[in-house]
Design a protein around this motif. Structure first.
Motif, PDB file in Angstrom:
ATOM      1  N   ASP A  98       0.829  -1.206   0.000  1.00  0.00           N
ATOM      2  CA  ASP A  98       0.000   0.000   0.000  1.00  0.00           C
ATOM      3  C   ASP A  98       0.868   1.262   0.000  1.00  0.00           C
ATOM      4  N   GLU A 100       1.474   5.658   0.665  1.00  0.00           N
ATOM      5  CA  GLU A 100       1.221   6.769   1.570  1.00  0.00           C
ATOM      6  C   GLU A 100       0.169   7.675   0.940  1.00  0.00           C
ATOM      7  N   LEU A 101      -0.808   8.103   1.710  1.00  0.00           N
ATOM      8  CA  LEU A 101      -1.840   8.992   1.184  1.00  0.00           C
ATOM      9  C   LEU A 101      -1.272  10.337   0.770  1.00  0.00           C
ATOM     10  N   CYS A 107       4.495   2.868   0.917  1.00  0.00           N
ATOM     11  CA  CYS A 107       4.528   3.242   2.334  1.00  0.00           C
ATOM     12  C   CYS A 107       5.516   2.360   3.094  1.00  0.00           C
ATOM     13  N   GLN A 348      -5.407   2.518   1.106  1.00  0.00           N
ATOM     14  CA  GLN A 348      -4.843   3.851   0.922  1.00  0.00           C
ATOM     15  C   GLN A 348      -4.620   4.144  -0.562  1.00  0.00           C
ATOM     16  N   ALA A 351      -8.043   4.961  -1.927  1.00  0.00           N
ATOM     17  CA  ALA A 351      -8.476   6.295  -1.500  1.00  0.00           C
ATOM     18  C   ALA A 351      -7.687   7.382  -2.230  1.00  0.00           C
ATOM     19  N   PHE A 352      -6.400   7.157  -2.415  1.00  0.00           N
ATOM     20  CA  PHE A 352      -5.543   8.104  -3.135  1.00  0.00           C
ATOM     21  C   PHE A 352      -6.064   8.306  -4.558  1.00  0.00           C
TER      22      PHE A 352
END
Length: 389
Positions: A98, A100-101, A107, A348, A351-352
């Motif tokens: 995953d 980092e936003l 990440c 994430q 969502a990104f």
């Protein structure tokens, strides 16, 4: 239409290609090794292997690191599909880490947790491929330290990132990786029309990749089975591919490389201008790490929750502005769903992606074009805010 990216070709570039067209070499000639040396001189890598695309470079990088059936390779879900496909070409299994936003990059915390679990269950990857999204370097020291701890090799997918730096070193110096791959597609920082390079500090890896790019064939007397056969003689020692870069491409790449610093400087200037012009809005700009300089291949922004991205996208395109989205998460591509990946696997990254938008950014973007882009994206946000109040 104002494109999201565009090559910058000048007369010197044209002259460089014309010189090759008038020479004795169109495919394999002196320009390819000259381009490789120039890449080494710029990045600080000891070796560079030029090929016909960054996808090819990723493939031979995996092969040189002995990726094969039954092995595992991990990469980012926010990338072009080639970052994952290269492992499948070798018969390996692909998984993702995953992001980092704040950056869209791999990440380190998610990687650490995933590696610890994989070590317990005996399914550690052979190779990790972090992706420098938009030209912004990943946290390579942390990723490199984790890879070293678990005995894993690292390929930096720097398709977006030539000209960038991390901790004072040019990306491509491989201080925390085994191989770094660059792309020279027309919308990248510099172009060779199509092409890529795999850079490394390891002579053995470079030799292996050079063999894989050219059918597995060698003329090196030191390793020939029949060294006295004659000067015409060559041998195939492994199954390779026709991934060679031409002298035409290398000549264009060499000429473009002389302006690389200029291109990166202009891209960073436009990024700063975007930051200033969009201040006071609810748009979030994706920024590079503090200890790095981005090549700024892409201008990525995160739209606020009130914005319907498709509406913004369509309206901007209607106004003649080719906004884009980089990227739809790889694990949700129909092909990868067949491997059992599903919505929710990498929350994430998902969502990104949902609020992500790419604004035009390239060295020849004019002041009037820039003002037009900013005016229209601000108008879109103003209209959406008014509708939602």
């Amino acid at each position: 239409m104002i494109p999201y990216g565009r090559q910058d070709i000048n007369q010197a570039d044209i002259d460089a290609v014309m010189e090759v067209l008038k020479s004795d070499f169109l495919t394999q000639g002196p320009k390819v090794p000259a381009f490789e040396k120039a890449i080494c001189d710029y990045t600080g890598s000891a070796h560079a292997v030029a090929v016909n695309s960054a996808t090819s470079a990723l493939h031979i990088a995996c092969l040189a690191l002995d990726v094969g059936p039954g092995d595992r390779v991990w990469t980012s879900p926010i990338t072009f599909v080639a970052s994952a496909n290269c492992a499948l070409y070798c018969g390996a299994y692909v998984d993702f880490v995953d992001v980092e936003l704040a950056s869209g990059n791999m990440c380190p915390k998610a990687l650490s947790k995933k590696l610890a679990l994989a070590a317990e269950t005996g399914v550690l990857p052979k190779v990790i491929i972090p992706v420098h999204l938009a030209g912004h370097s990943c946290d390579m020291q942390t990723i490199g330290d984790l890879a070293k701890q678990y005995g894993i090799k690292v390929i930096e997918d720097a398709a977006h990132a030539i000209g960038g730096s991390y901790q004072g070193f040019k990306i491509g110096a491989c201080q925390y990786s085994d191989i770094t791959v660059f792309s020279f597609h027309p919308v990248k920082i510099i172009t060779s029309a199509e092409g890529g390079v795999a850079a490394t500090q390891n002579a053995q890896l470079a030799c292996s990749m050079a063999s894989y790019r050219s059918h597995g064939i060698t003329k090196d007397p030191a390793i020939l089975l029949r060294p006295d056969e004659g000067d015409w003689y060559y041998e195939q020692h492994q199954l390779g591919f026709n991934y060679r870069m031409t002298d035409l491409q290398a000549a264009l790449g060499l000429s473009q490389l002389t302006r690389l610093n200029e291109f990166v400087s202009k891209r960073n200037k436009f990024a700063k201008d975007y930051k200033l012009a969009l201040s006071g809005t609810d748009i979030t700009l994706i920024k590079p790490m503090a200890n790095s300089e981005s090549a700024y291949h892409l201008m990525l922004v995160i739209l606020p929750d009130i914005a319907d991205r498709k509406t913004v996208f369509d309206e901007m395109r209607e106004k003649g502005i080719q906004v884009h989205v980089h990227y739809f998460p790889v694990h949700l591509q129909p092909f990868y769903l067949n491997f059992g990946f599903k919505v929710g696997d990498f929350p994430q990254a998902e969502a990104f992606y949902q609020r992500l938008l790419t604004l035009p950014l390239y060295p020849t973007l004019t002041t009037s074009e820039f003002s037009y882009i900013v005016k229209n994206i601000r108008l879109q946000l103003y209209s959406l805010t008014a509708i939602n109040q």
